[in-house]
Design an enzyme around this catalytic site. Structure first.
Site, PDB file in Angstrom:
ATOM      1  N   LYS A  16      -7.715   1.275  -2.236  1.00 50.53           N
ATOM      2  CA  LYS A  16      -7.188   0.764  -0.958  1.00 50.53           C
ATOM      3  C   LYS A  16      -7.282   1.845   0.135  1.00 50.53           C
ATOM      4  O   LYS A  16      -7.588   1.554   1.290  1.00 50.53           O
ATOM      5  CB  LYS A  16      -5.738   0.314  -1.144  1.00 50.53           C
ATOM      6  N   LYS A  54       0.851   4.886   8.316  1.00 49.04           N
ATOM      7  CA  LYS A  54       1.379   5.190   6.970  1.00 49.04           C
ATOM      8  C   LYS A  54       0.216   5.341   5.985  1.00 49.04           C
ATOM      9  O   LYS A  54       0.146   6.287   5.204  1.00 49.04           O
ATOM     10  CB  LYS A  54       2.315   4.058   6.566  1.00 49.04           C
ATOM     11  N   THR A  71       0.868  -1.185   0.000  1.00 51.34           N
ATOM     12  CA  THR A  71       0.000   0.000   0.000  1.00 51.34           C
ATOM     13  C   THR A  71       0.897   1.225   0.000  1.00 51.34           C
ATOM     14  O   THR A  71       1.598   1.481   0.984  1.00 51.34           O
ATOM     15  CB  THR A  71      -0.904   0.024   1.244  1.00 51.34           C
TER      16      THR A  71
HETATM   17  N1  LIG Z   1      -0.462  -6.809   7.425  1.00 53.51           N
HETATM   18  C1  LIG Z   1      -1.661  -6.539   6.893  1.00 53.51           C
HETATM   19  O1  LIG Z   1      -2.716  -6.874   7.456  1.00 53.51           O
HETATM   20  C2  LIG Z   1      -1.744  -5.821   5.561  1.00 53.51           C
HETATM   21  C3  LIG Z   1      -2.973  -5.834   4.896  1.00 53.51           C
HETATM   22  C4  LIG Z   1      -3.079  -5.210   3.670  1.00 53.51           C
HETATM   23  C5  LIG Z   1      -1.991  -4.559   3.121  1.00 53.51           C
HETATM   24  N2  LIG Z   1      -0.792  -4.532   3.795  1.00 53.51           N
HETATM   25  C6  LIG Z   1       0.334  -3.817   3.168  1.00 53.51           C
HETATM   26  O2  LIG Z   1       1.232  -4.806   2.674  1.00 53.51           O
HETATM   27  C7  LIG Z   1       2.575  -4.306   2.782  1.00 53.51           C
HETATM   28  C8  LIG Z   1       3.400  -5.289   3.612  1.00 53.51           C
HETATM   29  O3  LIG Z   1       2.818  -5.387   4.913  1.00 53.51           O
HETATM   30  P1  LIG Z   1       3.294  -6.490   5.980  1.00 53.51           P
HETATM   31  O4  LIG Z   1       2.261  -6.493   7.041  1.00 53.51           O
HETATM   32  O5  LIG Z   1       3.674  -7.742   5.289  1.00 53.51           O
HETATM   33  O6  LIG Z   1       4.604  -5.751   6.546  1.00 53.51           O
HETATM   34  P2  LIG Z   1       5.845  -6.376   7.347  1.00 53.51           P
HETATM   35  O7  LIG Z   1       5.484  -7.652   8.007  1.00 53.51           O
HETATM   36  O8  LIG Z   1       6.409  -5.267   8.153  1.00 53.51           O
HETATM   37  O9  LIG Z   1       6.883  -6.763   6.170  1.00 53.51           O
HETATM   38  C9  LIG Z   1       7.513  -5.775   5.393  1.00 53.51           C
HETATM   39  C10 LIG Z   1       8.381  -6.459   4.362  1.00 53.51           C
HETATM   40  O10 LIG Z   1       8.995  -5.455   3.545  1.00 53.51           O
HETATM   41  C11 LIG Z   1      10.411  -5.614   3.579  1.00 53.51           C
HETATM   42  N3  LIG Z   1      11.017  -4.281   3.445  1.00 53.51           N
HETATM   43  C12 LIG Z   1      10.613  -3.142   4.051  1.00 53.51           C
HETATM   44  N4  LIG Z   1      11.378  -2.106   3.675  1.00 53.51           N
HETATM   45  C13 LIG Z   1      12.278  -2.601   2.800  1.00 53.51           C
HETATM   46  C14 LIG Z   1      13.349  -2.017   2.043  1.00 53.51           C
HETATM   47  N5  LIG Z   1      13.619  -0.695   2.104  1.00 53.51           N
HETATM   48  N6  LIG Z   1      14.079  -2.818   1.259  1.00 53.51           N
HETATM   49  C15 LIG Z   1      13.813  -4.140   1.179  1.00 53.51           C
HETATM   50  N7  LIG Z   1      12.822  -4.761   1.861  1.00 53.51           N
HETATM   51  C16 LIG Z   1      12.064  -3.991   2.659  1.00 53.51           C
HETATM   52  C17 LIG Z   1      10.703  -6.283   4.892  1.00 53.51           C
HETATM   53  O11 LIG Z   1      11.959  -6.918   4.878  1.00 53.51           O
HETATM   54  P3  LIG Z   1      12.683  -7.379   6.249  1.00 53.51           P
HETATM   55  O12 LIG Z   1      12.177  -8.763   6.534  1.00 53.51           O
HETATM   56  O13 LIG Z   1      14.125  -7.346   5.928  1.00 53.51           O
HETATM   57  O14 LIG Z   1      12.308  -6.370   7.305  1.00 53.51           O
HETATM   58  C18 LIG Z   1       9.539  -7.284   4.966  1.00 53.51           C
HETATM   59  O15 LIG Z   1       9.777  -8.391   4.143  1.00 53.51           O
HETATM   60  C19 LIG Z   1       2.474  -2.901   3.386  1.00 53.51           C
HETATM   61  O16 LIG Z   1       2.480  -1.918   2.381  1.00 53.51           O
HETATM   62  C20 LIG Z   1       1.138  -2.938   4.100  1.00 53.51           C
HETATM   63  O17 LIG Z   1       0.584  -1.640   4.239  1.00 53.51           O
HETATM   64  C21 LIG Z   1      -0.647  -5.165   4.991  1.00 53.51           C
END
Ligand SMILES: NC(=O)c1ccc[n+]([C@@H]2O[C@H](COP(=O)([O-])OP(=O)(O)OC[C@H]3O[C@@H](n4cnc5c(N)ncnc54)[C@H](OP(=O)(O)O)[C@@H]3O)[C@@H](O)[C@H]2O)c1
Length: 312
Positions: free
Chosen positions: A175, A243, A100
């Site tokens: 979204k 965010k 997102t």
């Molecule tokens: N969680 C939910 O319920 C949900 C629902 C809908 C949408 N989303 C969206 O989906 C996306 C991911 O969410 P998430 O919950 O999976 O987040 P998360 O668990 O915090 O995972 C973030 C991922 O991004 C990687 N990352 C972040 N910054 C980076 C960078 N600069 N370079 C390389 N890798 C990077 C992290 O790597 P590391 O492992 O090295 O930290 C990790 O693999 C977000 O945009 C979020 O808003 C989330």
């Protein structure tokens, strides 16, 4: 015929999504910044890539699922630390960003990939960690319709409802609409729980009674029971929610659209972040309302704490 998918970002959402692609028979070439999640996925059958560029070079379809706009730019465009997907991607491939992020940044990225004859879709998701694990995400797509049709079998492994919302950036816009509705449902749930607790009625009973009625929501059904047992572990982290609210409020400001309720929840989450950190789950919104009311949900019925509160 199945595609080889380059998957970049194995976080709470990305890791189970990549597993579902493997289960659907796709070959997955994955990359993650930190090694732990990559090793775990390799054990499940994925190939490990050395960089986002390497993952893209070996794939027909490239998916990114990282945190914020700057992070998507880092993995797709690359930088000093490592080459990005654009440095490896093949002409004719499709890049799908499922993070997102800003609709404006999305349109810029789409233009950069178009220069390489690569179609770019913003395919944002809703449904949380549970939806990612179950493969039942709602997927909101912006970008060329023919590119969506090309990758529909890949997306079908991740979600049930796939909606083409319009041109590049439209998926991100929808979204943000989703997030506006989500946080206001979350606030409604928090206030109902605190009011119920102070009234001396068991909040678990209240949830059972109202989830099936007109007040029903995903938040109430999935997050309400967690609040009652003081489980604030993240499916979706408060920091990520903030965010998204920043993106929504910035876009609304540009459009001169007042989002009074969304702005209020953004402020309440700021209090939660300050007291409990950015990594708690969004159900922790209730803690701001609890502080205002002097009541702890799941405590004794008159509202005082039973000491079971956890910081996580
Ligand atoms: N969680 C939910 O319920 C949900 C629902 C809908 C949408 N989303 C969206 O989906 C996306 C991911 O969410 P998430 O919950 O999976 O987040 P998360 O668990 O915090 O995972 C973030 C991922 O991004 C990687 N990352 C972040 N910054 C980076 C960078 N600069 N370079 C390389 N890798 C990077 C992290 O790597 P590391 O492992 O090295 O930290 C990790 O693999 C977000 O945009 C979020 O808003 C989330």
């Amino acid at each position: 015929m199945t595609d080889t998918v380059g998957f970049i970002g194995l976080g709470i959402m990305g890791a189970p999504m990549a597993r579902n692609l493997l289960s659907a028979g796709h070959r997955v070439v994955a990359w993650n910044r930190s090694p732990g999640p990559l090793e775990a996925l390799a054990e499940a059958g994925a190939d490990a890539a050395e960089s986002p560029a390497d993952a893209a070079a070996r794939a027909d379809v490239v998916i990114s699922c990282v945190t914020a706009s700057a992070d998507v730019e880092a993995v797709l465009l690359g930088g000093d630390e490592r080459p990005g997907a654009i440095d490896g991607v093949r002409a004719g491939a499709v890049v799908i960003d499922m993070s997102t992020i800003s609709p404006a940044v999305t349109r810029t990225l789409a233009a950069r990939f178009a220069e390489r004859d690569v179609a770019y879709l913003d395919a944002t998701v809703s449904g949380g960690e549970q939806g990612a694990i179950a493969g039942t995400l709602s997927i909101m797509v912006g970008g060329p319709a023919d590119a969506l049709e090309r990758v529909r079998p890949v997306l079908a492994a991740l979600g049930g409802r796939i909606t083409h919302c319009g041109p590049s950036g439209a998926g991100q816009t929808v979204k943000l609409c989703n997030q506006i509705a989500v946080v206001l449902n979350n606030l409604a749930m928090a206030e109902a729980l605190v009011f119920c607790q102070r009234s001396g009625v068991d909040p678990a009973v209240m949830l059972e009674a109202i989830t099936a009625g007109a007040a029903g929501s995903w938040q109430l059904s999935n997050l309400g029971p967690r609040v009652v047992v003081r489980d604030f572990a993240p499916g979706f982290k408060v920091g990520l929610q903030q965010k998204d609210l920043r993106l929504a409020l910035e876009a609304a400001d540009e459009l001169r659209v007042p989002l009074a309720g969304t702005a209020l929840v953004h402020q309440l989450f700021a209090a939660v972040e300050r007291a409990h950190g950015a990594d708690v789950g969004t159900q922790a919104l209730v803690r701001a309302i609890e502080t205002l009311a002097g009541v702890e949900v799941g405590g004794r019925p008159n509202g005082t704490s039973n000491g079971t509160s956890s910081g996580g």
